[in-house]
Design a protein around this motif. Structure first.
Motif, PDB file in Angstrom:
ATOM      1  N   TYR A  62       1.057  -1.146   0.072  1.00 22.63           N
ATOM      2  CA  TYR A  62       0.090  -0.099  -0.087  1.00 22.63           C
ATOM      3  C   TYR A  62       0.794   1.081  -0.032  1.00 22.63           C
ATOM      4  CZ  TYR A  62      -3.297   3.401   1.243  1.00 22.63           C
ATOM      5  OH  TYR A  62      -4.115   4.675   1.270  1.00 22.63           O
ATOM      6  N   LEU A  63       1.859   1.297   0.739  1.00 22.55           N
ATOM      7  CA  LEU A  63       2.780   2.256   0.956  1.00 22.55           C
ATOM      8  C   LEU A  63       3.553   2.602  -0.261  1.00 22.55           C
ATOM      9  CD1 LEU A  63       3.798   4.849   2.965  1.00 22.55           C
ATOM     10  CD2 LEU A  63       5.583   3.122   3.470  1.00 22.55           C
ATOM     11  N   MET A  64       4.015   1.529  -0.993  1.00 25.40           N
ATOM     12  CA  MET A  64       4.770   1.507  -2.263  1.00 25.40           C
ATOM     13  C   MET A  64       3.959   2.139  -3.348  1.00 25.40           C
ATOM     14  SD  MET A  64       7.075  -1.585  -3.958  1.00 25.40           S
ATOM     15  CE  MET A  64       5.614  -2.646  -3.724  1.00 25.40           C
ATOM     16  N   THR A  89      14.194  11.845  -3.400  1.00 21.58           N
ATOM     17  CA  THR A  89      12.813  12.040  -3.479  1.00 21.58           C
ATOM     18  C   THR A  89      12.222  10.672  -2.406  1.00 21.58           C
ATOM     19  OG1 THR A  89      12.817  12.964  -5.648  1.00 21.58           O
ATOM     20  CG2 THR A  89      10.925  12.081  -4.881  1.00 21.58           C
ATOM     21  N   VAL A  90      12.696   9.475  -2.757  1.00 19.30           N
ATOM     22  CA  VAL A  90      12.162   8.542  -1.730  1.00 19.30           C
ATOM     23  C   VAL A  90      12.295   8.664  -0.406  1.00 19.30           C
ATOM     24  CG1 VAL A  90      12.456   6.042  -1.561  1.00 19.30           C
ATOM     25  CG2 VAL A  90      12.596   6.700  -3.761  1.00 19.30           C
ATOM     26  N   ALA A  91      13.730   9.041  -0.019  1.00 16.53           N
ATOM     27  CA  ALA A  91      13.759   9.397   1.214  1.00 16.53           C
ATOM     28  C   ALA A  91      13.182  10.753   1.806  1.00 16.53           C
ATOM     29  CB  ALA A  91      15.438   9.860   1.717  1.00 16.53           C
ATOM     30  N   TRP A  92      12.968  11.744   1.400  1.00 13.24           N
ATOM     31  CA  TRP A  92      11.964  12.704   1.370  1.00 13.24           C
ATOM     32  C   TRP A  92      10.637  12.222   1.715  1.00 13.24           C
ATOM     33  CZ3 TRP A  92       8.287  14.498  -1.709  1.00 13.24           C
ATOM     34  CH2 TRP A  92       7.259  15.473  -1.352  1.00 13.24           C
ATOM     35  N   TRP A  93       9.948  11.680   0.582  1.00 13.72           N
ATOM     36  CA  TRP A  93       8.698  11.227   0.749  1.00 13.72           C
ATOM     37  C   TRP A  93       8.248  10.407   2.078  1.00 13.72           C
ATOM     38  CZ3 TRP A  93       5.268   7.101   0.719  1.00 13.72           C
ATOM     39  CH2 TRP A  93       3.808   7.514   0.419  1.00 13.72           C
ATOM     40  N   GLU A  94       9.287   9.361   2.111  1.00 15.40           N
ATOM     41  CA  GLU A  94       9.116   8.523   3.145  1.00 15.40           C
ATOM     42  C   GLU A  94       9.266   9.041   4.556  1.00 15.40           C
ATOM     43  OE1 GLU A  94      10.935   4.132   4.511  1.00 15.40           O
ATOM     44  OE2 GLU A  94      12.288   5.391   3.439  1.00 15.40           O
ATOM     45  N   TRP A 123       4.868   0.098   9.107  1.00 16.63           N
ATOM     46  CA  TRP A 123       3.925   0.280   7.859  1.00 16.63           C
ATOM     47  C   TRP A 123       4.074   1.611   7.150  1.00 16.63           C
ATOM     48  CZ3 TRP A 123      -0.365   3.372   6.733  1.00 16.63           C
ATOM     49  CH2 TRP A 123      -0.741   4.197   7.905  1.00 16.63           C
ATOM     50  N   LEU A 124       4.661   2.513   7.925  1.00 16.61           N
ATOM     51  CA  LEU A 124       5.151   3.925   7.308  1.00 16.61           C
ATOM     52  C   LEU A 124       6.561   4.063   6.765  1.00 16.61           C
ATOM     53  CD1 LEU A 124       3.472   6.266   9.874  1.00 16.61           C
ATOM     54  CD2 LEU A 124       2.712   5.940   7.511  1.00 16.61           C
ATOM     55  N   ALA A 125       7.151   2.950   6.718  1.00 11.81           N
ATOM     56  CA  ALA A 125       8.528   2.876   6.187  1.00 11.81           C
ATOM     57  C   ALA A 125       8.649   1.442   5.255  1.00 11.81           C
ATOM     58  CB  ALA A 125       9.543   2.405   7.218  1.00 11.81           C
ATOM     59  N   PHE A 126       9.514   1.968   4.022  1.00 10.37           N
ATOM     60  CA  PHE A 126       9.475   0.917   2.833  1.00 10.37           C
ATOM     61  C   PHE A 126      10.489  -0.301   3.498  1.00 10.37           C
ATOM     62  CE2 PHE A 126       9.038   4.860   0.178  1.00 10.37           C
ATOM     63  CZ  PHE A 126       7.778   4.655  -0.246  1.00 10.37           C
ATOM     64  N   ALA A 127      10.519  -1.247   2.974  1.00 10.17           N
ATOM     65  CA  ALA A 127      11.202  -2.313   3.394  1.00 10.17           C
ATOM     66  C   ALA A 127      12.657  -1.944   2.418  1.00 10.17           C
ATOM     67  CB  ALA A 127      10.784  -3.638   2.944  1.00 10.17           C
ATOM     68  N   GLY A 128      13.693  -2.453   2.923  1.00 14.66           N
ATOM     69  CA  GLY A 128      14.783  -2.116   2.004  1.00 14.66           C
ATOM     70  C   GLY A 128      14.933  -2.611   0.570  1.00 14.66           C
TER      71      GLY A 128
END
Length: 120
Positions: A4-6, A30-35, A53-58
């Motif tokens: 869902y987050l992705m 951009t990914v780091a900022w958005w996350e 669930w508010l963080a992307f897996a590696g």
């Protein structure tokens, strides 16, 4: 992993031309900022909430940070979200009509039916 987050990342970036340009030019940033800044706000979380669930897996973060759309597809990112965003970023880099779409199809062709679960 949070599909869902992705998917939410792909969707929100694709809806803003400035973010599309930013993501194309600086995907990792951009990914780091958005996350860090946008995920909780967009998902209406309480300020300061930092659950997993508010963080992307590696592997999700790395695929997003390197524009690796075949890997995103393998991880279960919605194919229409990846396709529309990456068309917006890369179709102008090709000379022939639909060339990027053909490249996209070629690069995800190794994924056989049934496709990864795209339910959110």
């Amino acid at each position: 992993m949070s599909k869902y987050l992705m998917d939410k990342f792909l969707y929100t970036i694709d809806r803003d031309p400035a973010l599309v340009a930013r993501y194309k030019d600086d995907p990792r940033g951009t990914v780091a900022w958005w996350e860090a800044e946008e995920a909780g706000r967009i998902l209406n979380c309480a300020t300061g909430e930092r659950s997993s669930w508010l963080a992307f897996a590696g592997d999700e973060r790395e695929a997003l940070s390197t524009h690796d759309y075949p890997k995103l597809f393998e991880l279960g990112a919605h194919p229409f979200l990846t396709l529309t965003l990456f068309i917006a970023m890369f179709e102008h880099d090709y000379d022939e009509p639909l060339a990027f779409q053909h490249e996209y199809a070629r690069r995800v062709a190794h994924v056989k039916m049934p496709y990864p679960d795209i339910a959110t």
